[in-house]
Design an enzyme around this catalytic site. Structure first.
Site, PDB file in Angstrom:
ATOM      1  N   HIS A 181     -21.166 -55.879 -36.349  1.00 22.00           N
ATOM      2  CA  HIS A 181     -22.071 -56.833 -36.944  1.00 22.00           C
ATOM      3  C   HIS A 181     -23.338 -56.392 -37.192  1.00 22.00           C
ATOM      4  O   HIS A 181     -24.178 -56.632 -38.316  1.00 22.00           O
ATOM      5  CB  HIS A 181     -22.025 -58.138 -35.875  1.00 22.00           C
ATOM      6  CG  HIS A 181     -21.081 -59.045 -36.036  1.00 22.00           C
ATOM      7  ND1 HIS A 181     -20.627 -59.954 -34.928  1.00 22.00           N
ATOM      8  CD2 HIS A 181     -20.428 -59.308 -36.939  1.00 22.00           C
ATOM      9  CE1 HIS A 181     -19.634 -60.876 -35.451  1.00 22.00           C
ATOM     10  NE2 HIS A 181     -19.339 -60.494 -36.659  1.00 22.00           N
ATOM     11  N   ASP A 211     -29.467 -42.198  12.513  1.00 22.47           N
ATOM     12  CA  ASP A 211     -28.257 -42.797  12.959  1.00 22.47           C
ATOM     13  C   ASP A 211     -27.631 -41.970  13.930  1.00 22.47           C
ATOM     14  O   ASP A 211     -27.184 -42.802  15.064  1.00 22.47           O
ATOM     15  CB  ASP A 211     -27.501 -43.207  11.933  1.00 22.47           C
ATOM     16  CG  ASP A 211     -28.136 -44.347  11.045  1.00 22.47           C
ATOM     17  OD1 ASP A 211     -28.285 -45.477  11.673  1.00 22.47           O
ATOM     18  OD2 ASP A 211     -28.158 -44.306   9.841  1.00 22.47           O
ATOM     19  N   ARG A 267     -27.408 -40.641  -2.582  1.00 24.92           N
ATOM     20  CA  ARG A 267     -26.809 -41.259  -1.919  1.00 24.92           C
ATOM     21  C   ARG A 267     -26.454 -42.821  -2.413  1.00 24.92           C
ATOM     22  O   ARG A 267     -27.290 -43.280  -2.608  1.00 24.92           O
ATOM     23  CB  ARG A 267     -27.416 -41.381  -0.276  1.00 24.92           C
ATOM     24  CG  ARG A 267     -26.561 -41.973   0.728  1.00 24.92           C
ATOM     25  CD  ARG A 267     -27.360 -42.063   2.188  1.00 24.92           C
ATOM     26  NE  ARG A 267     -28.293 -43.140   2.219  1.00 24.92           N
ATOM     27  CZ  ARG A 267     -29.006 -43.201   3.100  1.00 24.92           C
ATOM     28  NH1 ARG A 267     -29.110 -42.313   4.162  1.00 24.92           N
ATOM     29  NH2 ARG A 267     -30.343 -44.136   3.046  1.00 24.92           N
ATOM     30  N   CYS A 281     -30.903 -34.118   6.749  1.00 21.22           N
ATOM     31  CA  CYS A 281     -31.888 -34.975   5.944  1.00 21.22           C
ATOM     32  C   CYS A 281     -32.365 -36.003   6.542  1.00 21.22           C
ATOM     33  O   CYS A 281     -33.318 -36.737   6.002  1.00 21.22           O
ATOM     34  CB  CYS A 281     -31.231 -35.232   4.682  1.00 21.22           C
ATOM     35  SG  CYS A 281     -29.920 -36.508   4.888  1.00 21.22           S
TER      36      CYS A 281
END
Length: 520
Positions: A180, A429, A310, A472
């Protein structure tokens, strides 16, 4: 002076135009917050979109009106709304339900044998994006008059909304002479070429379109984007040596997208980009083009340096705005577990990462991995999305997939994660789970847990074998822990940009076994 580069293309509309490049894949407005409201919000967004199209049709010529009428007809098609509603009843968020429904329609058209049918896919993409903009409150902005529109394809409504009286042209990496937009360009005498293949350019670069001969003319230095092998994550980063001559790599961590522009490619690669700071809402998570633009900026800013992005580490204490309108998520559903439980989120991000990988040395890191099969399932998802991109002729590359080591059970069994390309220790963690403390616990608790964390890391590094290993988390940027981390065998540290000078200075005063150099 170098001669301009002339790229062969197909002529879709005759004529010659030149002007500053407008890169369509770079979003010009920030994404809105997450969307709630369920099916009612979708109905409202569709009504808004129909109203916009009807206003666009006012005073349009017959050909333009036919195209707009087709889009309005699709928006009013009850089967589209029903399919979206069915996905929502299966607990899909309204944004992802709409995206999945329209993507299925687009895939069907792009797989058609007839070029006319394949060319209709951009009309459905146009409809999809218009409703998404209405849902998020971020309508697509016009581009500057006189510009050369550069992108994979162009939506018909975007063409119709633009003022072509001041010149300009269109250069599409893919596109169709039967679509189009090509029809409209010929009717309005707008020079247009398609099938250029992807080339590099910057907003504002001078670009020429030769719709007579079928060519794009770029300033000296423009180039095609090659399909090179994925980069080695061990390659160039900020390298220095310990006092006894052992090479150490230092990369930086990126949180806020605003930090991207401060990245100095001459000194550091990116060891961790936390994508959840860039993708903060359901609207962002459903927006493949916005994610692609962010990741591309990081890779291009890093140049030849490696970049590790990540995937979304959401869930738990890291909510995604708009996800709260779903049924309650099971406790502990976070990181890769949440991504696998909500594949509609993972698939959009995977496509954006696959497409971004052609712009630099990208590796992808998976968050909160606990079991080896989680990596296998995510790799299969990437492969499926890569196949879809291939069918759509979208340039992409499969990046290496590695994992965050932040769950103690995974660290203790690291040799079983054979399918991971690399490992990176997330000590925040890891410390929390080892010490049964809060993630944002006080510094004294973290210090008490440090010996246990260092012992676990030392064991895990040995289990990693010959695979690349980095760190890290916060411990990487604290000089107090460098002796223990070096003694554990770590040679790649990724730290906050502000911590890099202190870590560089500390490393040069230490031997590779963590002992202080003579005279220090």
């Amino acid at each position: 002076m170098a001669e301009p580069l002339r790229l062969k293309a197909k002529s879709a509309s005759p004529g010659i135009a030149s002007g500053p490049a407008f890169l369509a894949e770079e979003p010009k407005a920030a994404s809105a917050p997450g969307t709630a409201g369920g099916y009612g919000a979708l109905e409202k967004a569709i009504d808004i979109s129909i109203g916009e199209l009807e206003r666009l049709a006012e005073g349009a010529d017959a050909e333009s009106r036919d195209i707009i009428d087709f889009q309005i007809e699709v928006l009013r098609d009850p089967s589209i709304a029903e399919a979206t509603g069915a996905r929502m009843q299966a607990d899909e968020n309204v944004v992802f339900a709409w995206v999945a429904t329209l993507d299925a329609y687009i895939d069907e058209l792009e797989a058609a044998d007839e070029e006319q049918m394949r060319a209709r896919a951009i009309d459905i993409l146009d409809i999809k994006n218009r409703v998404l903009g209405a849902l998020a409150g971020t309508p697509v902005a016009d581009f500057p008059p006189g510009s050369i529109f550069v992108g994979k394809d162009m939506e018909p409504s975007r063409f119709l909304a633009h003022d072509w009286s001041k010149g300009g042209g269109i250069a599409l990496f893919a596109g169709s002479t039967a679509g189009h937009v090509a029809l409209l360009a010929r009717a309005k005498s707008v020079p247009m070429v398609v099938g250029t293949g992807r080339f590099s350019a910057t907003d504002g670069d001078p670009v020429g379109v030769d719709g007579d001969a079928g060519a794009v003319i770029l300033k000296a230095g423009g180039m095609l984007i090659p399909l090179a092998p994925a980069g080695d994550i061990k390659a160039e980063s900020d390298e220095l040596r310990t006092a006894d001559g052992v090479p150490i790599l230092i990369s930086i961590n990126i949180n806020d997208p605003a930090e991207i522009d401060a990245l100095d490619p001459a000194t550091a690669g990116v060891g961790l980009m936390r994508s959840e700071f860039s993708v903060t809402s359901i609207a962002d998570a459903a927006n493949e083009e916005r994610q692609l633009a962010i990741y591309r900026r990081v890779l291009e800013q890093a140049g030849e340096r490696p970049v590790i992005i990540r995937m979304l580490d959401i869930g738990g204490d890291k909510p995604l705005a708009g996800l709260e309108d779903l049924p309650a998520l099971e406790p502990g559903l976070r990181g890769i577990r949440l991504l696998l439980a909500r594949p509609e989120i993972a698939r959009v991000q995977a496509r954006a990462l696959l497409r971004a990988a052609v712009f630099g040395k990208l590796s992808v890191m998976l968050p909160m991995v606990t079991f080896p099969d989680e990596i296998d399932r995510m790799r299969e998802l990437f492969r499926e999305e890569a196949e879809k991109l291939g069918r759509r002729s979208l340039l992409h590359r499969m990046p290496p997939l590695g994992m965050m080591v932040e769950v103690p059970s995974a660290a203790l069994m690291l040799e079983t994660f054979a399918s991971a390309a690399f490992f990176s220790f997330g000590t925040n963690d890891l410390t929390q789970y080892l010490a049964a403390s809060a993630r944002d616990g006080n510094e004294a608790d973290a210090g008490k847990a440090a010996p246990a964390v260092l012992r676990l890391i030392e064991q895990a590094v040995k289990l990693a074998g010959d695979k690349p290993v980095s760190i890290c988390g916060d411990m990487a940027g604290d000089p107090r822990y460098l002796p223990g981390l070096l003694a554990a065998g770590l040679r790649h540290f990724s730290v906050a940009p502000a911590r890099r000078p202190a870590i560089r200075s500390a490393i040069t005063g230490l031997n590779a076994d963590g002992t202080r150099a003579a005279g220090e």
